[in-house]
Motif scaffolding. Sequence first.
Motif, PDB file in Angstrom:
ATOM      1  N   VAL A 194       8.323  -8.302   7.243  1.00 26.00           N
ATOM      2  CA  VAL A 194       7.241  -7.328   7.285  1.00 26.00           C
ATOM      3  C   VAL A 194       7.787  -5.954   7.662  1.00 26.00           C
ATOM      4  N   ARG A 195       7.422  -4.939   6.884  1.00 26.74           N
ATOM      5  CA  ARG A 195       7.760  -3.561   7.223  1.00 26.74           C
ATOM      6  C   ARG A 195       6.521  -2.688   7.008  1.00 26.74           C
ATOM      7  N   ALA A 196       6.592  -1.461   7.433  1.00 31.01           N
ATOM      8  CA  ALA A 196       5.550  -0.489   7.117  1.00 31.01           C
ATOM      9  C   ALA A 196       6.218   0.810   6.720  1.00 31.01           C
ATOM     10  N   ARG A 197       5.591   1.513   5.802  1.00 32.51           N
ATOM     11  CA  ARG A 197       6.128   2.796   5.335  1.00 32.51           C
ATOM     12  C   ARG A 197       5.008   3.539   4.628  1.00 32.51           C
ATOM     13  N   PRO A 214      -0.532   4.505   5.678  1.00 32.58           N
ATOM     14  CA  PRO A 214       0.691   3.785   5.314  1.00 32.58           C
ATOM     15  C   PRO A 214       0.381   2.465   4.616  1.00 32.58           C
ATOM     16  N   VAL A 215       1.408   1.872   4.039  1.00 33.33           N
ATOM     17  CA  VAL A 215       1.281   0.514   3.516  1.00 33.33           C
ATOM     18  C   VAL A 215       2.113  -0.435   4.376  1.00 33.33           C
ATOM     19  N   ILE A 216       1.643  -1.683   4.424  1.00 32.76           N
ATOM     20  CA  ILE A 216       2.439  -2.759   5.003  1.00 32.76           C
ATOM     21  C   ILE A 216       3.094  -3.464   3.826  1.00 32.76           C
ATOM     22  N   VAL A 217       4.380  -3.714   3.917  1.00 34.31           N
ATOM     23  CA  VAL A 217       5.076  -4.423   2.857  1.00 34.31           C
ATOM     24  C   VAL A 217       5.505  -5.781   3.399  1.00 34.31           C
TER      25      VAL A 217
ATOM     26  N   PRO B 214       5.185   5.987   9.846  1.00 34.41           N
ATOM     27  CA  PRO B 214       4.121   5.224  10.518  1.00 34.41           C
ATOM     28  C   PRO B 214       4.685   4.383  11.664  1.00 34.41           C
ATOM     29  N   ILE B 216       4.289   0.476  13.509  1.00 38.03           N
ATOM     30  CA  ILE B 216       3.756  -0.878  13.442  1.00 38.03           C
ATOM     31  C   ILE B 216       3.205  -1.186  14.833  1.00 38.03           C
ATOM     32  N   LEU B 244      10.146  -7.074  10.768  1.00 32.48           N
ATOM     33  CA  LEU B 244       9.612  -8.244  11.474  1.00 32.48           C
ATOM     34  C   LEU B 244       9.830  -9.469  10.602  1.00 32.48           C
TER      35      LEU B 244
END
Lengths: 250, 250
Positions: A194-197, A214-217, B214, B216, B244
């Motif tokens: 899991v990442r966010a960007r 942002p999006v969660i990937v 962003p 998390i 994560l």
Amino acid sequence: MSESPVPHEPPIYRRIADGLRARIHAGELRDGDRLPGENALMAEYAIARATARQALAVLINEGLAVPKRGSGVYVRQFKPIRRHGARRLSREQWGQGRAIWDADARGRPFTVDRVEVALERAAEDVARVLDSDQVWVRRRRYLVDARPVQLATSYFPAHLVEGSAITLTDTGPGGVYARLAELGVPPAHFTEEVRARMPNPRESNLLDLPGGTPVIVIARTAYASDGRPVELNEMILDSAAYVLQYDFDA
Amino acid sequence: MSESPVPHEPPIYRRIADGLRARIHAGELRDGDRLPGENALMAEYAIARATARQALAVLINEGLAVPKRGSGVYVRQFKPIRRHGARRLSREQWGQGRAIWDADARGRPFTVDRVEVALERAAEDVARVLDSDQVWVRRRRYLVDARPVQLATSYFPAHLVEGSAITLTDTGPGGVYARLAELGVPPAHFTEEVRARMPNPRESNLLDLPGGTPVIVIARTAYASDGRPVELNEMILDSAAYVLQYDFDA
């Protein structure tokens, strides 16, 4: 000890946010209602603009409110989706079911409005994970309450799924996991990374994201019981639409 | 089938990004090196500026490069930290250890440069999760390689931990979990709720975040074996510094 420590009050912006949140949860402020503006909060609580802004930011950050440019902050009309990893270990089995963020735990119906299926040469990172240079790719967009919330791209090793319904738009009853089971490689283990960007322009467009969202990937790899990777699913989630939940034992 | 389907080439920006990524992984482009700029990529591949920008955005989004305002895009100097939920089920047990994102799986040493401990009145959401209006709060900032990467705020029901070393700056050997065990409530189950959002100014400042990064947010609730919540830990992570990972069985 000579005396008990005196508890600190939470900061004023927190208390204002708590009050507004309570009014939302009580149904006094409803979906689409305008929240008190910065000027109203400044007058009511005798606070600086920055403090009023912070109070509203708490609710925006929690997904309980959305700013509309030049028009104020509104109770948001979309309750985030609670997405469970590891359903088997769901907290309901042992916990008391309390969650820090308000979100819809029941599966809301979703629709898929775009499906593209293609045989492709794998990008370097995908090839490495799946141990295959050629992949069948399934691209979908998911909507909930007519709002696009997720883009998902699944990759399958071409040699593994060639000739199966995984290469067709309609994968048949039970979907790709049922087809993988028929091929003798039902998913037994999952890894989610899991990442966010910030979104790229294409993602922003397809998910209809307001600026600053942002999006969660999530890169989810499914492995057969022998450890062989059988699917890589890259999911791009509107971060305002989701709470991810993972439950595990110590 | 009359003929095999012809694999599509990945789009040009993907192939350019793949090439640059390969040069980074090969060590040909190193930490702090400037990547070819938009103009250089436009000339080399005869592509539009938007396409060159997309290629660079892939590497930025993967955390392999960082833009510096007005100066170009550089190979980034910080390898993301791989944070494991559910260590027990780590993929090494059964998978082949391949991950989609490059990150440092070994625990890099972290330091804590700020610890604040206080007894506070709980905010409404914290009170609801912990079933306690009064909470002992521990606020810390974590650094890796001298870079701030995480803010963590742990809340404990006051009646549960009063008088224990959890209320002191130095919690002693084994930290708060050892102290909870001594109190008869070792954590047995964890729930992690994960969201992403833009940072507020305080977070941005404490984490030294560049614009457009962003955070998390992980709300981790620890439960004793009888289902009683014993700690809520809200972690704010620099999204560029973390991957994560959660592993679970089907």
